[in-house]
Scaffold this active site. Structure first.
Site, PDB file in Angstrom:
ATOM      1  N   SER A   6       0.862  -1.182   0.000  1.00 41.40           N
ATOM      2  CA  SER A   6       0.000   0.000   0.000  1.00 41.40           C
ATOM      3  C   SER A   6       0.893   1.225   0.000  1.00 41.40           C
ATOM      4  O   SER A   6       2.059   1.159   0.436  1.00 41.40           O
ATOM      5  CB  SER A   6      -0.886   0.017   1.248  1.00 41.40           C
ATOM      6  OG  SER A   6      -1.531   1.271   1.405  1.00 41.40           O
TER       7      SER A   6
ATOM      8  N   TYR B 281      -1.730  -1.392  10.930  1.00 46.69           N
ATOM      9  CA  TYR B 281      -1.909  -1.593   9.491  1.00 46.69           C
ATOM     10  C   TYR B 281      -0.774  -0.949   8.701  1.00 46.69           C
ATOM     11  O   TYR B 281      -0.168  -1.593   7.832  1.00 46.69           O
ATOM     12  CB  TYR B 281      -3.245  -1.018   9.037  1.00 46.69           C
ATOM     13  CG  TYR B 281      -3.408  -1.028   7.534  1.00 46.69           C
ATOM     14  CD1 TYR B 281      -3.685  -2.219   6.864  1.00 46.69           C
ATOM     15  CD2 TYR B 281      -3.256   0.137   6.777  1.00 46.69           C
ATOM     16  CE1 TYR B 281      -3.799  -2.247   5.478  1.00 46.69           C
ATOM     17  CE2 TYR B 281      -3.377   0.115   5.398  1.00 46.69           C
ATOM     18  CZ  TYR B 281      -3.648  -1.074   4.750  1.00 46.69           C
ATOM     19  OH  TYR B 281      -3.768  -1.100   3.378  1.00 46.69           O
TER      20      TYR B 281
END
Length: 260
Positions: free
Chosen positions: A139, A152
């Site tokens: 990401s 995360y």
């Protein structure tokens, strides 16, 4: 000759579903992994109806420590070998780390880090034999710290670092390793994470289908990192222009505005 398959995790929704469609459309037989067997079966029917080889369906919870064993056993039962691993499965949870349930946050590490690492290494001998590849879905969050989603963001930093190092180690053996680093994508991720999309989603958003296509092209071209979308490509460069402390504070303020 042993049949080869592309193993795709998190295939029941979002980017994972689109990756399955892209690989199948390009002649790969796919093995679909996710918790929701009904969704996998529907996707498998769709892919087969389009004329591609019927996918292998493996209903499996990647949070379980024995998930890798379960996947390997299912593939062995089908007498297939893996030539591509697509580690797409992953999730995040919005909120301050000390206030969120600890077990849930360890679940993020189990899926985003442990399972990804396990599957990348478990089938390495097959990947080397077939000169295949690994596509790890990281990401843009992996490039910066993320107060408000600390675990995360940290997990995606791991994915990015691990993928780049593994790429270097396997290059001489003909194995491609690519990190796919999308920005905001409209999928079920936001609902599970517990936040509402902000202006970044409107400005930087690229569809799950376009992300999957970019990831496939990047892996086949042996790119180190794929950043889908013009806006996302600028993020790593912009981060170099500001002190880390400034970025940390800015992300924290931004995350606060996304509270439900």
């Amino acid at each position: 000759m042993t049949e080869r398959v592309t193993l795709i995790t998190g295939a029941s929704a979002g980017i994972g579903t689109e990756l399955a469609r892209v690989f199948a459309a390009n002649g790969h037989r796919v093995a679909l992994v996710a918790r929701r067997a009904d969704r996998l079966a529907t996707l498998a029917d769709e892919i087969a109806a389009a004329g591609a080889a019927r996918p292998i369906v493996i209903a499996c919870d990647l949070e379980r420590p024995d998930a890798g064993d379960q996947i390997a056993a299912a593939l062995a039962a089908e007498a297939v070998e893996v030539d591509y691993v697509v580690n797409n499965a992953g999730f995040g949870l919005f909120g301050e780390a000390v206030q969120r349930d600890r077990a849930e946050q360890l679940g993020i590490i189990a899926v985003n880090v442990r399972a990804l690492t396990d599957l990348s290494l478990r089938f390495a001998d097959q990947l080397i034999r077939h000169r295949g590849g690994i596509l790890n879905v990281a990401s843009v969050a992996g490039f910066l710290p993320g107060p408000g989603m600390a675990v995360y963001y940290a997990s995606k930093a791991y994915v990015l670092s691990f993928s780049e190092a593994l790429r270097q180690e396997l290059a001489a053996q003909g194995v491609h390793v690519t990190a796919l680093c999308p920005g905001p994508v409209s999928t079920e991720f936001q609902a599970r994470a517990g936040f509402r999309p902000g202006f970044d989603s409107a400005i930087l958003n690229v569809s799950a289908s376009d992300v999957a296509k970019a990831g496939y092209r990047g892996l086949m071209a042996n790119k180190r990192i794929v950043l889908p979308g013009l806006g996302i490509k600028a993020v790593p460069l912009l981060l170099r222009l500001f002190p880390r402390g400034f970025v940390l504070a800015a992300v924290g303020r931004f995350q606060l505005r996304q509270r439900p």
